[in-house]
Design a protein around this motif. Structure first.
Motif, short mmCIF file in Angstrom:
data_model
loop_
_atom_site.label_atom_id
_atom_site.label_comp_id
_atom_site.label_asym_id
_atom_site.label_seq_id
_atom_site.Cartn_x
_atom_site.Cartn_y
_atom_site.Cartn_z
N ALA A 1 0.86 -1.20 0.00
CA ALA A 1 0.00 0.00 0.00
C ALA A 1 0.88 1.24 0.00
O ALA A 1 1.63 1.49 0.95
CB ALA A 1 -0.92 -0.01 1.22
N LEU A 2 0.80 1.99 -1.07
CA LEU A 2 1.56 3.25 -1.15
C LEU A 2 0.77 4.31 -0.40
O LEU A 2 -0.46 4.40 -0.54
CB LEU A 2 1.74 3.68 -2.60
N TYR A 3 1.46 5.12 0.36
CA TYR A 3 0.81 6.14 1.18
C TYR A 3 1.38 7.51 0.82
O TYR A 3 2.59 7.71 0.84
CB TYR A 3 1.06 5.83 2.66
N PHE A 4 0.49 8.43 0.49
CA PHE A 4 0.90 9.78 0.11
C PHE A 4 0.26 10.76 1.07
O PHE A 4 -0.96 10.97 1.03
CB PHE A 4 0.48 10.07 -1.33
N PRO A 5 1.04 11.41 1.92
CA PRO A 5 0.46 12.24 2.97
C PRO A 5 0.10 13.66 2.53
O PRO A 5 -0.47 14.40 3.32
CB PRO A 5 1.57 12.27 4.03
N ASP A 6 0.43 14.03 1.30
CA ASP A 6 0.06 15.37 0.82
C ASP A 6 -0.03 15.32 -0.71
O ASP A 6 0.49 14.39 -1.34
CB ASP A 6 1.07 16.42 1.28
N PRO A 7 -0.67 16.32 -1.32
CA PRO A 7 -0.89 16.27 -2.78
C PRO A 7 0.41 16.24 -3.57
O PRO A 7 0.47 15.64 -4.65
CB PRO A 7 -1.68 17.55 -3.08
#
Ligand SMILES: C[S@@+](CC[C@H](N)C(=O)[O-])C[C@H]1O[C@@H](n2cnc3c(N)ncnc32)[C@H](O)[C@@H]1O
Length: 255
Positions: free
Chosen positions: A194-200
């Motif tokens: 699961a890739l997690y992106f905390p901001d745009p």
């Protein structure tokens, strides 16, 4: 109609993304690499992973980076600063290598673009020696999820994406395990990452619909929503409550 791959600017960002690097490390571990092996990266793009493998394995083995795009191969050669990687233009569904030529074969984010991905899997297995490893990496685009944006807006963009992106198997990641099974590989395993992106900004490196540099003509966002969408993304980024996730799959098996 949406294009099947994002703009070049998007790919440049993607190359350096730490979440993609994390997936690649899972995939490299699945190949069970050893000194002296012959390794193929099929659909290698501009050859980043092949050169990474070269830094770990060279002097003792041979690494081939194959891609159908002459442009990608030319860029790969330009970027190579003396590694042992051999760059070849070719089609992953019909390669010129002898049966069992390689000890380990990888193929990342290629199958989702192909009309007959199983023909490619069979070909990857053919060029791998008995006992050698095949590792497939692909995205499950249907798994993409975001928070921090108005839900109706997200629902419309998501619906548009899934309905209009053509020529791609959007569920490819989760199908890799069964494709390896059906191709007759043994010891097949699959790992969802699961890739997690905390901001745009972090998300824009991998999710083209979040990247304002991907041109409107790519058709990823409905035209009438583009302004609202990127406005909402900017606001969520400023508030600090945006997040996005995307599942990629690493499936591997023994020939
Ligand atoms: C999204 S890029 C992935 C590149 C690289 N594997 C990565 O993960 O960064 C897909 C690549 O597959 C290549 N490709 C598409 N169809 C192919 C085929 N039939 N044979 C070989 N390469 C192909 C494209 O030229 C492109 O470089």
């Amino acid at each position: 109609m949406a294009t099947d791959v994002p703009a070049n600017a998007f790919r440049e960002l993607d190359r350096a993304n730490p979440e993609i690097q994390r997936v690649r490390e899972v995939a490299i571990a699945a190949l069970h690499l050893a000194p002296g092996q012959r390794i193929l990266d099929a659909g290698a793009g501009t050859g980043e992973v092949a050169r990474l493998l070269a830094t770990r394995l060279c002097d003792s083995g041979a690494i081939v980076a194959l891609d159908a795009s002459e442009e990608a191969i030319a860029v790969a050669r330009e970027r190579d600063e003396g590694s042992c990687v051999q760059y070849i233009c070719g089609d992953v569904t019909a390669m010129d290598f002898a049966d069992g030529w390689f000890d380990a074969v990888r193929c990342e984010r290629v199958l989702l673009h192909l009309g007959d991905p199983d023909a490619a899997v069979a070909e990857l297995a053919r060029v791998t020696r008995p006992g050698g490893r095949v590792c497939l990496v692909d995205t499950d685009w249907e798994s993409v999820a975001v928070d921090g944006l108005p839900r109706p807006l997200v629902a419309r963009v998501r619906e548009h994406l899934l309905a209009t992106v053509v020529g791609q198997h959007l569920d490819m990641g989760r199908t890799l395990r069964r494709r390896l099974h059906r191709a007759g590989l043994a010891e097949v395993t699959a790992v969802p990452v699961a890739l997690y992106f905390p901001d745009p900004i972090a998300a824009a490196a991998v999710l083209p619909m979040v990247n304002p540099m991907v041109p409107a003509e790519a058709g990823l966002i409905p035209g009438d929503l583009r302004e609202d969408w990127f406005g909402a993304l900017g606001e969520a980024g400023e508030r600090g409550d945006f997040l996005a996730t995307l599942t990629m799959w690493v499936a591997s098996g023994t020939v």
